[in-house]
Motif scaffolding. Structure first.
Motif, PDB file in Angstrom:
ATOM      1  N   ALA A  19       0.979  -1.170  -0.139  1.00  0.00           N
ATOM      2  CA  ALA A  19       0.084  -0.119   0.132  1.00  0.00           C
ATOM      3  C   ALA A  19       0.833   1.424  -0.022  1.00  0.00           C
ATOM      4  CB  ALA A  19      -0.747  -0.042   1.105  1.00  0.00           C
ATOM      5  N   ALA A  20       1.992   1.195   0.922  1.00  0.00           N
ATOM      6  CA  ALA A  20       2.720   2.297   0.876  1.00  0.00           C
ATOM      7  C   ALA A  20       3.408   2.500  -0.628  1.00  0.00           C
ATOM      8  CB  ALA A  20       3.753   2.238   1.929  1.00  0.00           C
ATOM      9  N   PHE A  21       4.173   1.506  -1.031  1.00  0.00           N
ATOM     10  CA  PHE A  21       4.701   1.603  -2.358  1.00  0.00           C
ATOM     11  C   PHE A  21       3.725   2.136  -3.239  1.00  0.00           C
ATOM     12  CE2 PHE A  21       5.611  -0.453  -6.635  1.00  0.00           C
ATOM     13  CZ  PHE A  21       6.926   0.127  -6.653  1.00  0.00           C
ATOM     14  N   LEU A  22       2.412   1.605  -3.541  1.00  0.00           N
ATOM     15  CA  LEU A  22       1.575   2.259  -4.378  1.00  0.00           C
ATOM     16  C   LEU A  22       1.343   3.667  -4.301  1.00  0.00           C
ATOM     17  CD1 LEU A  22      -0.882  -0.871  -4.877  1.00  0.00           C
ATOM     18  CD2 LEU A  22       0.725   0.056  -6.439  1.00  0.00           C
ATOM     19  N   ASP A  23       1.011   4.147  -3.016  1.00  0.00           N
ATOM     20  CA  ASP A  23       0.836   5.359  -2.768  1.00  0.00           C
ATOM     21  C   ASP A  23       1.876   6.253  -3.298  1.00  0.00           C
ATOM     22  OD1 ASP A  23      -0.749   7.374  -1.073  1.00  0.00           O
ATOM     23  OD2 ASP A  23       1.288   7.595  -0.101  1.00  0.00           O
ATOM     24  N   THR A  24       3.255   5.664  -2.916  1.00  0.00           N
ATOM     25  CA  THR A  24       4.433   6.646  -3.481  1.00  0.00           C
ATOM     26  C   THR A  24       4.455   6.619  -4.927  1.00  0.00           C
ATOM     27  OG1 THR A  24       5.691   5.811  -1.593  1.00  0.00           O
ATOM     28  CG2 THR A  24       6.839   6.819  -3.434  1.00  0.00           C
ATOM     29  N   ALA A  25       4.119   5.586  -5.622  1.00  0.00           N
ATOM     30  CA  ALA A  25       4.001   5.673  -6.973  1.00  0.00           C
ATOM     31  C   ALA A  25       2.826   6.419  -7.701  1.00  0.00           C
ATOM     32  CB  ALA A  25       4.021   4.244  -7.744  1.00  0.00           C
ATOM     33  N   SER A  26       1.649   6.136  -6.933  1.00  0.00           N
ATOM     34  CA  SER A  26       0.691   7.060  -7.357  1.00  0.00           C
ATOM     35  C   SER A  26       0.718   8.808  -6.974  1.00  0.00           C
ATOM     36  CB  SER A  26      -0.684   6.918  -6.613  1.00  0.00           C
ATOM     37  OG  SER A  26      -1.620   7.629  -6.927  1.00  0.00           O
ATOM     38  N   ARG A  27       1.618   9.002  -6.103  1.00  0.00           N
ATOM     39  CA  ARG A  27       2.011  10.624  -5.955  1.00  0.00           C
ATOM     40  C   ARG A  27       2.894  10.841  -7.098  1.00  0.00           C
ATOM     41  NH1 ARG A  27       0.321  12.620  -0.887  1.00  0.00           N
ATOM     42  NH2 ARG A  27      -0.475  11.028   0.585  1.00  0.00           N
ATOM     43  N   ALA A  28       3.721  10.071  -7.395  1.00  0.00           N
ATOM     44  CA  ALA A  28       4.835  10.602  -8.274  1.00  0.00           C
ATOM     45  C   ALA A  28       4.141  10.648  -9.815  1.00  0.00           C
ATOM     46  CB  ALA A  28       5.820   9.366  -8.522  1.00  0.00           C
ATOM     47  N   TRP A  29       3.083   9.762 -10.207  1.00  0.00           N
ATOM     48  CA  TRP A  29       2.359   9.942 -11.429  1.00  0.00           C
ATOM     49  C   TRP A  29       1.644  11.408 -11.348  1.00  0.00           C
ATOM     50  CZ3 TRP A  29       0.104   4.588 -13.326  1.00  0.00           C
ATOM     51  CH2 TRP A  29       1.188   3.879 -13.515  1.00  0.00           C
ATOM     52  N   GLN A  30       1.063  11.467 -10.252  1.00  0.00           N
ATOM     53  CA  GLN A  30       0.161  12.798 -10.156  1.00  0.00           C
ATOM     54  C   GLN A  30       0.884  14.038 -10.210  1.00  0.00           C
ATOM     55  OE1 GLN A  30      -1.761  11.920  -6.239  1.00  0.00           O
ATOM     56  NE2 GLN A  30      -3.449  11.268  -7.439  1.00  0.00           N
ATOM     57  N   GLU A  31       2.170  14.022  -9.991  1.00  0.00           N
ATOM     58  CA  GLU A  31       3.119  15.455  -9.941  1.00  0.00           C
ATOM     59  C   GLU A  31       3.660  15.180 -11.487  1.00  0.00           C
ATOM     60  OE1 GLU A  31       5.840  14.614  -6.951  1.00  0.00           O
ATOM     61  OE2 GLU A  31       4.157  14.919  -5.323  1.00  0.00           O
ATOM     62  N   LEU A  32       3.339  14.298 -12.242  1.00  0.00           N
ATOM     63  CA  LEU A  32       4.135  14.564 -13.683  1.00  0.00           C
ATOM     64  C   LEU A  32       3.614  15.634 -14.504  1.00  0.00           C
ATOM     65  CD1 LEU A  32       3.924  10.833 -14.695  1.00  0.00           C
ATOM     66  CD2 LEU A  32       6.069  11.977 -14.291  1.00  0.00           C
ATOM     67  N   ASP A  33       4.264  16.146 -15.575  1.00  0.00           N
ATOM     68  CA  ASP A  33       3.740  17.401 -16.322  1.00  0.00           C
ATOM     69  C   ASP A  33       2.426  16.858 -17.238  1.00  0.00           C
ATOM     70  OD1 ASP A  33       3.555  19.018 -18.752  1.00  0.00           O
ATOM     71  OD2 ASP A  33       5.699  19.701 -18.348  1.00  0.00           O
ATOM     72  N   PRO A  34       1.568  17.479 -16.797  1.00  0.00           N
ATOM     73  CA  PRO A  34       0.098  17.392 -17.761  1.00  0.00           C
ATOM     74  C   PRO A  34       0.413  17.250 -19.111  1.00  0.00           C
ATOM     75  CG  PRO A  34       0.028  19.344 -16.460  1.00  0.00           C
ATOM     76  CD  PRO A  34       1.372  18.780 -16.095  1.00  0.00           C
ATOM     77  N   ASP A  35       1.148  18.088 -19.603  1.00  0.00           N
ATOM     78  CA  ASP A  35       1.092  18.142 -20.964  1.00  0.00           C
ATOM     79  C   ASP A  35       1.805  16.837 -21.632  1.00  0.00           C
ATOM     80  OD1 ASP A  35       0.194  20.736 -21.175  1.00  0.00           O
ATOM     81  OD2 ASP A  35       1.827  21.703 -20.738  1.00  0.00           O
ATOM     82  N   ASP A  36       3.059  16.277 -21.006  1.00  0.00           N
ATOM     83  CA  ASP A  36       3.721  15.189 -21.559  1.00  0.00           C
ATOM     84  C   ASP A  36       2.903  13.877 -21.084  1.00  0.00           C
ATOM     85  OD1 ASP A  36       5.485  16.858 -22.282  1.00  0.00           O
ATOM     86  OD2 ASP A  36       6.634  16.693 -20.663  1.00  0.00           O
ATOM     87  N   TYR A  37       2.356  13.904 -19.883  1.00  0.00           N
ATOM     88  CA  TYR A  37       1.726  12.716 -19.443  1.00  0.00           C
ATOM     89  C   TYR A  37       0.136  12.878 -18.782  1.00  0.00           C
ATOM     90  CZ  TYR A  37       6.601  11.258 -19.293  1.00  0.00           C
ATOM     91  OH  TYR A  37       7.881  11.290 -19.529  1.00  0.00           O
ATOM     92  N   PRO A  38      -0.771  13.192 -19.880  1.00  0.00           N
ATOM     93  CA  PRO A  38      -1.900  13.435 -19.473  1.00  0.00           C
ATOM     94  C   PRO A  38      -2.867  11.936 -19.021  1.00  0.00           C
ATOM     95  CG  PRO A  38      -1.789  13.454 -21.831  1.00  0.00           C
ATOM     96  CD  PRO A  38      -0.473  13.595 -21.174  1.00  0.00           C
ATOM     97  N   PHE A  39      -2.404  11.043 -19.812  1.00  0.00           N
ATOM     98  CA  PHE A  39      -3.160   9.753 -19.578  1.00  0.00           C
ATOM     99  C   PHE A  39      -2.610   9.151 -18.137  1.00  0.00           C
ATOM    100  CE2 PHE A  39      -3.547   5.130 -19.682  1.00  0.00           C
ATOM    101  CZ  PHE A  39      -4.616   4.973 -19.817  1.00  0.00           C
ATOM    102  N   VAL A  40      -1.231   9.231 -18.029  1.00  0.00           N
ATOM    103  CA  VAL A  40      -0.789   8.700 -16.667  1.00  0.00           C
ATOM    104  C   VAL A  40      -1.350   9.364 -15.551  1.00  0.00           C
ATOM    105  CG1 VAL A  40       1.560   8.064 -15.363  1.00  0.00           C
ATOM    106  CG2 VAL A  40       1.233   7.767 -17.765  1.00  0.00           C
ATOM    107  N   ARG A  41      -1.301  10.595 -15.467  1.00  0.00           N
ATOM    108  CA  ARG A  41      -1.964  11.274 -14.451  1.00  0.00           C
ATOM    109  C   ARG A  41      -3.453  11.118 -13.991  1.00  0.00           C
ATOM    110  NH1 ARG A  41      -0.111  16.397 -12.690  1.00  0.00           N
ATOM    111  NH2 ARG A  41      -2.156  17.237 -13.188  1.00  0.00           N
ATOM    112  N   ALA A  42      -4.047  10.805 -15.446  1.00  0.00           N
ATOM    113  CA  ALA A  42      -5.321  10.395 -15.109  1.00  0.00           C
ATOM    114  C   ALA A  42      -5.671   9.008 -14.418  1.00  0.00           C
ATOM    115  CB  ALA A  42      -6.245  10.549 -16.354  1.00  0.00           C
ATOM    116  N   ILE A  43      -4.772   8.170 -14.459  1.00  0.00           N
ATOM    117  CA  ILE A  43      -4.956   6.797 -13.996  1.00  0.00           C
ATOM    118  C   ILE A  43      -4.090   6.609 -12.540  1.00  0.00           C
ATOM    119  CG2 ILE A  43      -5.464   5.759 -16.168  1.00  0.00           C
ATOM    120  CD1 ILE A  43      -2.784   4.551 -16.060  1.00  0.00           C
ATOM    121  N   ALA A  44      -3.440   7.780 -12.310  1.00  0.00           N
ATOM    122  CA  ALA A  44      -2.498   7.733 -10.798  1.00  0.00           C
ATOM    123  C   ALA A  44      -3.594   7.123  -9.719  1.00  0.00           C
ATOM    124  CB  ALA A  44      -2.041   8.955 -10.566  1.00  0.00           C
TER     125      ALA A  44
END
Length: 260
Positions: A185-210
């Motif tokens: 759970a902690a690992f997925l939380d860390t990964a999810s936060r990292a995805w949400q902080e990505l550049d929205p122009d470069d990674y719109p899909f990845v941010r949407a599924i974080a």
């Protein structure tokens, strides 16, 4: 001397191939494949190496037998998990239900036995004529045939399903084995936060599924993949109505091609 001989005979009578395999599975579960040795077996079974080799030719044979024993239990006939409680007089399980049940049986077995995924890969690549490969293909192939898939496509369709099952279960076992539920759970939380902080122009899909990635369930995701493959199979090879002629092979081959 006579007393020692009688004890040896009693010990040999108790020791069976099945008992050796059960003990091997226990050792594999607790210590891993590298720790499965004749010395470990003789210590656990209170016997000598000669008695082990009397029943098992070598360690490769023992690993194959242990893998097959676990797979046989995983694929034993069971009721599929229905979406809703079954009512009285409900129809028998469909071929799709049988495939889902076999798939979940393998998934759960790999989850319970961390060594199993690697051994399945070994058996499929080095011993495709062995009992493990044959057992899995037969368990998946029979319901594939019952779906009405043309005979000429049996191998391709069954292989696609088997490859997905083995690949997905292996990936899941590699991801989950080192982590406890809390650590996962902690690992997925860390990964999810990292995805949400990505550049929205470069990674719109990845941010949407974080957020979906953070709370996903591996078993449910695995079954979703099985259903996607089954949907593809039944779309390409729709079952025919009772009494109606089977679709011609050339029509099946043209299915999905754009009209001219």
């Amino acid at each position: 001397m006579a007393t020692r001989t009688r004890r040896s005979e009693r010990r040999r009578q108790v020791l069976t191939r099945e008992r050796i395999i059960e003990t091997a599975v226990e050792l594999l579960d607790t210590t891993g494949a590298d720790a499965l040795t004749v010395r470990a077996l003789t210590s656990r079974l209170a016997t000598g190496p000669g008695a082990i080799y009397w029943h098992i030719g070598n360690m490769s044979e023992l690993l194959e037998a242990a893998t097959d024993a676990v797979v046989a239990t995983a694929l034993a006939p069971r009721s599929a998990e229905p979406a809703e409680p079954a009512g009285a007089g409900e129809a028998a399980a469909t071929p799709q239900d049988e495939i889902r049940a076999a798939a979940l049986g393998l998934f759960d077995a790999v989850t319970r036995h961390p060594w199993l995924a690697a051994q399945l890969a070994v058996q499929f690549t080095r011993n495709p004529w062995g009992p493990v490969t044959l057992r899995i293909f037969e368990s998946i192939g029979r319901p594939v045939r019952a779906l009405g898939v043309p005979r000429s496509e049996w191998f391709a369709v069954a292989s696609t399903l088997v490859h997905y099952l083995l690949g997905a279960t292996t990936q899941t076992s590699q991801n989950a084995a080192p982590l406890s539920a809390a650590d996962r759970a902690a690992f997925l939380d860390t990964a999810s936060r990292a995805w949400q902080e990505l550049d929205p122009d470069d990674y719109p899909f990845v941010r949407a599924i974080a957020e979906q990635m953070r709370g996903h369930d591996d078993r449910e995701q695995f079954l979703t993949g099985v259903d996607l493959v089954l949907t593809g199979i039944t779309t390409l090879h729709p079952p025919t109505a009772p009494g109606s002629p089977a679709p011609a092979p050339e029509r099946l081959a043209q299915k999905g091609r754009p009209a001219r």
